[in-house]
Motif scaffolding. Structure first.
Motif, mmCIF file in Angstrom:
data_model
loop_
_atom_site.group_PDB
_atom_site.id
_atom_site.type_symbol
_atom_site.label_atom_id
_atom_site.label_comp_id
_atom_site.label_asym_id
_atom_site.label_seq_id
_atom_site.Cartn_x
_atom_site.Cartn_y
_atom_site.Cartn_z
ATOM 1 N N GLY A 112 70.750 45.094 3.595
ATOM 2 C CA GLY A 112 71.227 44.045 4.488
ATOM 3 C C GLY A 112 72.632 43.647 4.078
ATOM 4 N N HIS A 113 72.814 42.394 3.649
ATOM 5 C CA HIS A 113 74.114 41.920 3.164
ATOM 6 C C HIS A 113 74.112 41.752 1.645
ATOM 7 C CE1 HIS A 113 75.687 41.170 7.201
ATOM 8 N NE2 HIS A 113 74.507 40.672 7.501
ATOM 9 N N THR A 114 73.081 42.241 0.975
ATOM 10 C CA THR A 114 72.921 42.002 -0.458
ATOM 11 C C THR A 114 73.053 43.287 -1.256
ATOM 12 O OG1 THR A 114 71.391 40.175 0.011
ATOM 13 C CG2 THR A 114 71.372 41.070 -2.227
ATOM 14 N N PRO A 115 73.958 43.344 -2.242
ATOM 15 C CA PRO A 115 74.002 44.506 -3.126
ATOM 16 C C PRO A 115 72.818 44.487 -4.097
ATOM 17 C CG PRO A 115 76.099 43.321 -3.121
ATOM 18 C CD PRO A 115 75.086 42.429 -2.484
ATOM 19 N N VAL A 116 72.201 45.649 -4.265
ATOM 20 C CA VAL A 116 71.105 45.808 -5.225
ATOM 21 C C VAL A 116 71.544 46.821 -6.270
ATOM 22 C CG1 VAL A 116 68.737 46.655 -5.527
ATOM 23 C CG2 VAL A 116 69.285 45.131 -3.619
ATOM 24 N N VAL A 117 71.389 46.462 -7.537
ATOM 25 C CA VAL A 117 71.855 47.258 -8.669
ATOM 26 C C VAL A 117 70.661 47.866 -9.391
ATOM 27 C CG1 VAL A 117 73.099 47.207 -10.875
ATOM 28 C CG2 VAL A 117 73.856 45.755 -8.973
ATOM 29 N N GLN A 118 70.767 49.161 -9.709
ATOM 30 C CA GLN A 118 69.819 49.814 -10.607
ATOM 31 C C GLN A 118 70.580 50.235 -11.859
ATOM 32 O OE1 GLN A 118 68.576 52.422 -6.982
ATOM 33 N NE2 GLN A 118 67.199 52.945 -8.659
ATOM 34 N N THR A 119 70.040 49.964 -13.027
ATOM 35 C CA THR A 119 70.700 50.328 -14.269
ATOM 36 C C THR A 119 69.656 50.812 -15.271
ATOM 37 O OG1 THR A 119 72.002 49.473 -16.147
ATOM 38 C CG2 THR A 119 70.690 47.865 -14.925
ATOM 39 N N SER A 120 69.952 51.953 -15.910
ATOM 40 C CA SER A 120 68.999 52.532 -16.850
ATOM 41 C C SER A 120 69.759 53.240 -17.968
ATOM 42 C CB SER A 120 68.074 53.524 -16.146
ATOM 43 O OG SER A 120 68.807 54.655 -15.694
ATOM 44 N N PRO A 121 69.136 53.454 -19.121
ATOM 45 C CA PRO A 121 69.786 54.205 -20.190
ATOM 46 C C PRO A 121 70.068 55.641 -19.753
ATOM 47 C CG PRO A 121 67.865 53.014 -21.009
ATOM 48 C CD PRO A 121 67.825 52.940 -19.515
ATOM 49 N N GLN A 122 71.097 56.249 -20.351
ATOM 50 C CA GLN A 122 71.375 57.656 -20.114
ATOM 51 C C GLN A 122 70.139 58.481 -20.473
ATOM 52 O OE1 GLN A 122 74.125 59.046 -18.856
ATOM 53 N NE2 GLN A 122 75.697 57.460 -19.038
ATOM 54 N N CYS A 123 69.880 59.555 -19.725
ATOM 55 C CA CYS A 123 68.660 60.319 -19.961
ATOM 56 C C CYS A 123 68.789 61.706 -19.342
ATOM 57 C CB CYS A 123 67.458 59.605 -19.346
ATOM 58 S SG CYS A 123 67.581 59.433 -17.538
ATOM 59 N N GLN A 124 67.841 62.572 -19.696
ATOM 60 C CA GLN A 124 67.652 63.843 -19.010
ATOM 61 C C GLN A 124 66.676 63.615 -17.871
ATOM 62 O OE1 GLN A 124 69.403 66.587 -19.793
ATOM 63 N NE2 GLN A 124 70.421 65.400 -21.413
ATOM 64 N N ALA A 125 66.734 64.475 -16.851
ATOM 65 C CA ALA A 125 65.952 64.240 -15.632
ATOM 66 C C ALA A 125 64.460 64.087 -15.912
ATOM 67 C CB ALA A 125 66.189 65.363 -14.638
ATOM 68 N N ASP A 181 76.204 52.125 -22.512
ATOM 69 C CA ASP A 181 76.110 53.510 -22.059
ATOM 70 C C ASP A 181 74.890 53.674 -21.161
ATOM 71 O OD1 ASP A 181 76.619 56.203 -21.771
ATOM 72 O OD2 ASP A 181 75.687 56.766 -23.689
ATOM 73 N N ARG A 182 75.057 53.311 -19.890
ATOM 74 C CA ARG A 182 73.936 53.304 -18.953
ATOM 75 C C ARG A 182 74.347 53.959 -17.637
ATOM 76 N NH1 ARG A 182 69.990 49.560 -20.589
ATOM 77 N NH2 ARG A 182 69.154 49.369 -18.484
ATOM 78 N N LEU A 183 73.347 54.450 -16.907
ATOM 79 C CA LEU A 183 73.538 54.932 -15.541
ATOM 80 C C LEU A 183 73.390 53.749 -14.596
ATOM 81 C CD1 LEU A 183 71.288 58.124 -15.725
ATOM 82 C CD2 LEU A 183 73.783 58.075 -15.717
ATOM 83 N N VAL A 184 74.304 53.658 -13.626
ATOM 84 C CA VAL A 184 74.298 52.514 -12.713
ATOM 85 C C VAL A 184 74.426 53.011 -11.276
ATOM 86 C CG1 VAL A 184 75.434 50.348 -12.071
ATOM 87 C CG2 VAL A 184 75.357 51.044 -14.472
ATOM 88 N N TRP A 185 73.590 52.464 -10.391
ATOM 89 C CA TRP A 185 73.688 52.726 -8.957
ATOM 90 C C TRP A 185 73.789 51.390 -8.247
ATOM 91 C CZ3 TRP A 185 70.285 54.859 -12.289
ATOM 92 C CH2 TRP A 185 70.210 56.254 -12.390
#
Length: 301
Positions: free
Chosen positions: A39-52, A30-34
Motif C-alpha cells: 500500500g503506502h507502507t514500506p516493509v523491511v526484511q532483514t536477516s544475517p548473511q547466509c547460504q541459500a 552484515d545483513r541481507l536487507v529487502w
C-alpha cells in the motif's frame, strides 16, 4: 520524493537534498536487507548473511513514518503485500522444517491461524483473484501458482508467472508474453519489443500499465550491463519505450523500480529519476544515492 533504501540498516533518502537518516529499531551490520511497498507502507526484511540452504527467517518490520518506531511483524522466510494494502502474507516457521502461510496486519496482529505450507514456498503478491506464490522456490520443480488463500485451491498455474495485477496475470514464454484475463480466462500473446527470455515486470498501482525491464547483466556476452525499460498497456497490449533507453549501467542488480501514487515510474540508478508516461524525458533528482545499496528502494512519499 523520499526513498527507503535497502542498506543495513535501511536508509531514508531525500532525492533532492541528499539528506539521509536511518530507521530506528532495525538491526544493522552484515545483513541481507529487502524493502517492498505494501500500500503506502514500506516493509523491511532483514536477516544475517547466509547460504541459500542455511538461511534463517528474516526479521520483518513495517515502517510507518518519521518519528515512529517500526512495527515488528515477527519473522518470516517470505513476505508478500496483501491486496488491501494494510496487511502482508508471510511464510512463518513453526519449527525446523515446518512452516505455515499466515495473513498478518501491518499492526502486527495475526489475521487467522494460517495454514500448513512448505518452508520453500515464496509468497509474491495478492490480488482480488488470489495470492500468487512460487512452489518449491529455488529448485528444479519451481512453479508459479495463483491460489485462493482461504481454501488452497489453484486458480491458475504456470512455470513462469511474471506478475499479477488486478484482473490480469502476465506469463513469460520462450519468445513471447501472455496476458491472462482472470475474469473470463481469455489469453492474448504479446510479442516483446526486445529478445529477452526473463524480463522484470512491475505493474503500476491501478493495473493499467506494466513497466518491463529487458535489461541484461551481460550484453552480447560481455561484462556490460544494460537497462531497457518499456511500458506494456494492459488494455490494448501496445508497447511504449521509455525515454533514453537502452543505456549502460553499473547498478543493474542493486537498483530498483517503483511506481509513485500519481503514476510516475521511479528509477534509482545512481540518482533518482522519475518519468510520467507521455513525458519526453526523465526528471532527475539532484542528489546521488548512497553506496552499498543491496536491493531496490521504495518511495515513501
Amino acid at each position: 520524493m523520499q526513498l527507503l533504501l535497502s542498506t543495513s540498516p535501511p536508509t531514508l533518502f531525500d532525492a533532492d537534498t541528499g539528506a539521509k537518516g536511518t530507521v530506528p529499531g532495525v538491526p544493522g551490520g552484515d545483513r541481507l536487507v529487502w524493502v517492498q511497498r505494501v500500500g503506502h507502507t514500506p516493509v523491511v526484511q532483514t536477516s544475517p548473511q547466509c547460504q541459500a540452504d542455511t538461511c534463517a527467517p528474516a526479521d520483518v518490520y513495517a515502517y510507518t513514518g518519521p518519528g515512529t518506531a517500526p512495527v515488528s511483524l515477527g519473522q518470516a522466510f517470505s513476505v508478500a503485500p496483501g491486496a488491501d494494502g494494510d496487511s502482508v502474507w508471510v511464510i512463518r516457521q513453526d519449527s525446523p522444517g515446518n512452516c505455515r502461510l499466515q495473513h498478518v496486519s501491518l499492526a502486527g496482529s495475526a489475521l487467522g491461524p494460517g495454514t500448513v505450507a512448505s518452508c520453500r514456498t515464496g509468497v509474491r503478491q495478492e490480488t482480488s483473484h488470489g495470492l500468487l506464490i512460487t512452489v518449491d522456490n529455488g529448485t528444479a520443480e519451481t512453479v508459479d501458482v495463483l491460489i485462493d488463500p482461504a481454501t488452497g485451491r489453484s486458480v491458475e498455474q504456470d512455470p513462469r508467472i511474471l506478475a499479477a495485477t488486478g484482473d490480469r496475470l502476465i506469463l513469460g514464454g520462450l519468445t513471447d508474453l501472455t496476458v491472462v484475463d482472470l475474469r473470463d480466462g481469455g489469453r492474448a500473446k504479446v510479442a516483446p519489443p526486445v529478445v529477452q527470455s526473463t524480463p522484470y515486470v512491475l505493474p503500476n498501482r491501478d493495473g493499467s500499465l506494466a513497466a518491463v525491464d529487458f535489461g541484461t547483466p551481460a550484453w552480447h556476452s560481455t561484462d556490460i550491463q544494460t537497462r531497457d525499460l518499456w511500458l506494456l498497456d494492459l488494455h490494448d497490449l501496445t508497447w511504449q519505450q521509455a525515454p533514453s533507453m537502452p543505456y549502460t549501467t553499473s547498478h543493474l542488480k542493486s537498483s530498483g523500480l517503483d511506481w509513485s501514487p500519481d503514476g510516475d515510474l521511479l528509477l534509482d540508478d545512481g540518482v533518482v529519476a522519475a518519468w510520467h508516461p507521455g513525458e519526453p524525458a526523465w526528471r532527475l533528482g539532484a542528489a546521488k544515492i548512497p553506496d552499498a545499496q543491496q536491493f531496490p528502494g521504495v518511495s515513501t512519499s
